[in-house]
Write a protein that holds these residues in place. Structure first.
Motif, PDB file in Angstrom:
ATOM      1  N   HIS A 109       4.425   6.123   1.550  1.00 39.62           N
ATOM      2  CA  HIS A 109       3.385   5.216   2.054  1.00 39.62           C
ATOM      3  C   HIS A 109       3.478   3.829   1.434  1.00 39.62           C
ATOM      4  CE1 HIS A 109       1.331   8.069   4.595  1.00 39.62           C
ATOM      5  NE2 HIS A 109       1.496   8.975   3.643  1.00 39.62           N
ATOM      6  N   ILE A 110       3.985   3.737   0.226  1.00 39.03           N
ATOM      7  CA  ILE A 110       4.065   2.407  -0.404  1.00 39.03           C
ATOM      8  C   ILE A 110       5.120   1.527   0.263  1.00 39.03           C
ATOM      9  CG2 ILE A 110       3.040   3.033  -2.617  1.00 39.03           C
ATOM     10  CD1 ILE A 110       5.806   3.338  -3.776  1.00 39.03           C
ATOM     11  N   LEU A 111       5.983   2.096   1.089  1.00 38.61           N
ATOM     12  CA  LEU A 111       6.870   1.257   1.896  1.00 38.61           C
ATOM     13  C   LEU A 111       6.143   0.726   3.121  1.00 38.61           C
ATOM     14  CD1 LEU A 111      10.333   3.084   1.890  1.00 38.61           C
ATOM     15  CD2 LEU A 111       9.711   0.953   0.743  1.00 38.61           C
ATOM     16  N   ARG A 112       5.033   1.348   3.454  1.00 40.54           N
ATOM     17  CA  ARG A 112       4.283   0.964   4.650  1.00 40.54           C
ATOM     18  C   ARG A 112       3.214  -0.084   4.361  1.00 40.54           C
ATOM     19  NH1 ARG A 112       4.609   5.752   8.472  1.00 40.54           N
ATOM     20  NH2 ARG A 112       5.839   7.289   7.349  1.00 40.54           N
ATOM     21  N   ASP A 113       2.929  -0.329   3.086  1.00 45.19           N
ATOM     22  CA  ASP A 113       1.897  -1.320   2.759  1.00 45.19           C
ATOM     23  C   ASP A 113       2.559  -2.557   2.145  1.00 45.19           C
ATOM     24  OD1 ASP A 113       2.402  -0.719   0.056  1.00 45.19           O
ATOM     25  OD2 ASP A 113       0.692   0.619  -0.114  1.00 45.19           O
ATOM     26  N   THR A 114       1.828  -3.314   1.384  1.00 40.56           N
ATOM     27  CA  THR A 114       2.340  -4.577   0.845  1.00 40.56           C
ATOM     28  C   THR A 114       2.831  -4.456  -0.595  1.00 40.56           C
ATOM     29  OG1 THR A 114       0.115  -5.193   0.155  1.00 40.56           O
ATOM     30  CG2 THR A 114       0.811  -5.896   2.366  1.00 40.56           C
TER      31      THR A 114
END
Length: 158
Positions: A109-114
């Motif tokens: 998920h941290i690739l999907r946010d900023t």
């Protein structure tokens, strides 16, 4: 490894190479992780290598898990070069439809946010790869990165 030679890639597809790379990606220092992720990237960029990883569910699972673990570690110790190779590996995996479907659930998920915006601010190519990856993995959903606007009438936020 710098040359794109299918014969070299085929030689690397022996049963020992991928597990050795994955171990180094899990327990190695940053340099070891970077080198082995580069090797994995080169394997994946070759059609035979992509097929080898994606048609063996267990291999795909272990590769995705190792990449995901490294992404998590990059939050604490950022490395733009390692992140670039990781994103490129994920993007190449997404070229296989079955792997792309799986990435929809296992992509960190941290690739999907900023989270990594500052790490990627000076690398437009990797930012483009990440955006392409997220668009492929998310299907028709619009990917929102920092600095981009969304028209709520024509898209949905994820």
């Amino acid at each position: 490894m710098k040359a794109d030679d299918t014969e070299v890639i085929r030689a690397l597809l022996s049963p020992e190479i991928i597990p050795s790379c994955l171990r180094s990606m899990d327990i190695g220092c940053e340099l070891s992780k970077t080198v082995t992720t580069f090797i994995l990237q080169k394997i994946l960029l070759d059609d035979a290598g992509l097929d080898y990883i994606c048609t063996r569910g267990v291999k795909f699972f272990y590769v995705a898990q190792a990449l995901g673990n490294m992404v998590g570690e990059l939050v604490e110790q950022p490395s733009a070069r390692l992140l670039k190779y990781i994103i490129r590996c994920y993007l190449r995996l997404s070229d296989n439809q079955r792997a792309c479907d799986e990435l929809g659930t296992c992509l960190p998920h941290i690739l999907r946010d900023t989270t990594f915006n500052s790490c990627l601010c000076e690398d437009p190519v990797t930012r483009m790869w990440l955006k392409e990856l997220l668009q492929k993995v998310n299907g028709n959903q619009v990917v929102v990165q920092a600095g981009e606007s969304v028209n709520p009438i024509h898209s949905t936020r994820i």
